[in-house]
Design an enzyme around this catalytic site. Structure first.
Site: not given
Ligand code: S3P
Length: 449
Positions: A20-21, A105, A178, A180, A337, A364, A410
């Protein structure tokens, strides 16, 4: 309500759905390139479809070539708009461009980095009920430091409005680990004047850096070590130079370790199981759960395949007795996760399993400290929430009962796995949430039973 009865041994081989990421990033960074990106095995799930829609809303071309060889994936071609190309809707129209991020997110936090540095226009990001509870001040703050013009509800929540502005590079020390936030600042850094640095308190997933480097950005990573006397662990500094253009290219999206993790843990806790997962992403910043499982005594074996942009391989998981373990803050981002699954493992382990330094779980798709603890306790677990994690006393098993998914994919899948390993079975309320990341979850599980 979906029922998961106690199961006999899980046996067989499986390919986890695409990551997914990495899929989110392939589409977003792909849209920023000039040459476009061909992604083989792009995750066909609700979250990553939101990202394809966002690219379309911004004026990008997304061509879907149908199902990929990898189950759960599609082959897509994303025609690049360019870093601040004239093709963006942002530049063409006076009205703000509305972007519905759905439940994603990652899209909510990454896209503002690109929008913030555009030559003109406004984007407004909004999503479902759960997304409206997820903080965006964590990206608004560094973007503002870079000169961005962003606005959000009550100073911290979506909708998030991003007005195009001129950006300048900064050195940003992230208060939270993070990926993200890091990715958002790096994407903005491509469009800023001067170099941009992000310092992370502990290593987080590095898919953005890998894709950017593969597609022509100048990005580098240094491991730093703060003095032990200051109480610091390893930290990382990522530096990015502004770019004129990104090239693009081809990408084979690996299987999602976070989805595979449900099957790994199922095999570990259901008596007599033996499951092999093929083509799983083994990026070291994602596989903290393997270290945790190994410490707990689980008989896990890993076979690595030759590395492309991302490392992949096969994982063999078998049932075995487990010992309790402790998970500290440095390990948390590498297994963020998968921590709900660590709570489940703790129920089956001998001793007391403790997870700390994981306050991030509260932000989350649901407050995962509260929902995991309440959910598992309802199934008979001896588990307590702490401010930044949880404590589980292993009793060697789980009674069963009902678990509400709270719209969190999840959590729904956690309930299903708990059911297979329980004495009386588990009824999951809201199993459809699994489609956010793993639409084929129930079918895959059935194939192993
Ligand atoms: C993700 C980063 C994580 C993870 C999320 C996906 C990403 O969040 O929990 O499911 O794709 O960069 P954080 O970076 O906010 O911890």
């Amino acid at each position: 309500m979906t029922r998961f009865d106690p199961s006999g041994p899980l046996r067989g081989e499986l390919r986890a759905p695409p990551d997914k990421s990495i899929s989110h990033r392939a589409a977003l960074i792909g849209a920023m390139t000039e040459g476009g990106v061909e992604a083989t095995g792009y995750l066909d799930a609700a979250d990553t479809r939101s990202t394809l829609d966002a690219v379309r809303a911004l004026g990008g071309q997304v061509e879907e070539a149908g199902a990929s060889d990898a189950p759960g994936g599609i082959d897509v071609r994303i025609d690049g708009i360019g870093l601040c190309g004239p093709g963006t809707r942002l530049a063409d129209q006076d009205d703000p461009v509305a972007i519905d991020v759905g439940n994603a997110g990652t899209l909510l936090r990454l896209l503002p980095g690109w929008l913030a540095g555009q030559p003109r226009g406004t984007g407004v990001l909004d999503g479902d009920e759960s997304i409206r509870r997820r903080p965006v001040d964590r990206v608004a703050e560094p973007l503002r430091e870079m000169g961005a013009d962003v606005d959000c509800r009550d100073g911290r929540l979506p909708p998030l409005t991003v007005n195009a502005e001129r950006l300048h590079g900064i050195s940003y020390r992230m208060p939270i680990a993070s990926a993200q936030v890091k990715s958002c600042v790096l994407l903005a850094g491509l469009l800023a004047e001067g170099e941009t640095q992000v310092i992370e308190p502990a290593p987080t997933r590095d898919h953005t850096e890998r894709l950017l480097a593969a597609w022509g950005a100048r990005v580098s990573t240094e491991d730093l070590r703060t003095l032990p006397t200051l109480g610091g662990g390893p930290t990382r500094r990522i530096t990015i130079e502004p770019a004129e253009r990104l090239t693009g290219g081809a990408l084979q999206v690996p299987g999602d370790f976070s989805s595979a993790a449900f099957m790994l843990v199922a095999a570990t806790v259901v008596d007599g199981s033996r499951v092999r997962l093929e083509g799983v992403g083994l990026n070291p910043t994602r596989i903290g759960l393997l270290g945790i499982l190994t410490r707990m005594g689980a008989p896990i074996e890993v076979e690595e395949q030759p590395e492309g942009i991302e490392p992949t391989g096969a994982i063999l998981a078998r049932h075995g007795p487990l010992e309790a373990t402790r998970v500290h803050s440095e390990e948390v981002p590498l297994a963020i996760d998968e921590l709900p699954l660590v709570a489940l493992l703790g129920c089956f382990a001998e001793g007391t399993t403790v997870v700390s330094g994981a306050e991030e779980l509260r932000h989350k798709e649901s407050d995962r400290i509260a929902t995991v603890v309440d959910g598992l306790r309802g199934l008979g677990a001896e588990i307590e929430a702490t401010e930044d994690g949880f404590v589980v006393i292993g009793t060697g098993g789980l009674r069963g009962g009902r678990l509400a998914a709270h719209g969190d994919h999840r959590l729904a899948m956690l309930g299903a796995i708990a059911g297979l390993a329980s004495r009386d079975g588990v009824e999951v309320e809201g199993m459809d949430a699994a489609a956010v990341s793993y639409p084929g979850f129930e079918a895959d599980l059935q194939a192993l039973i």
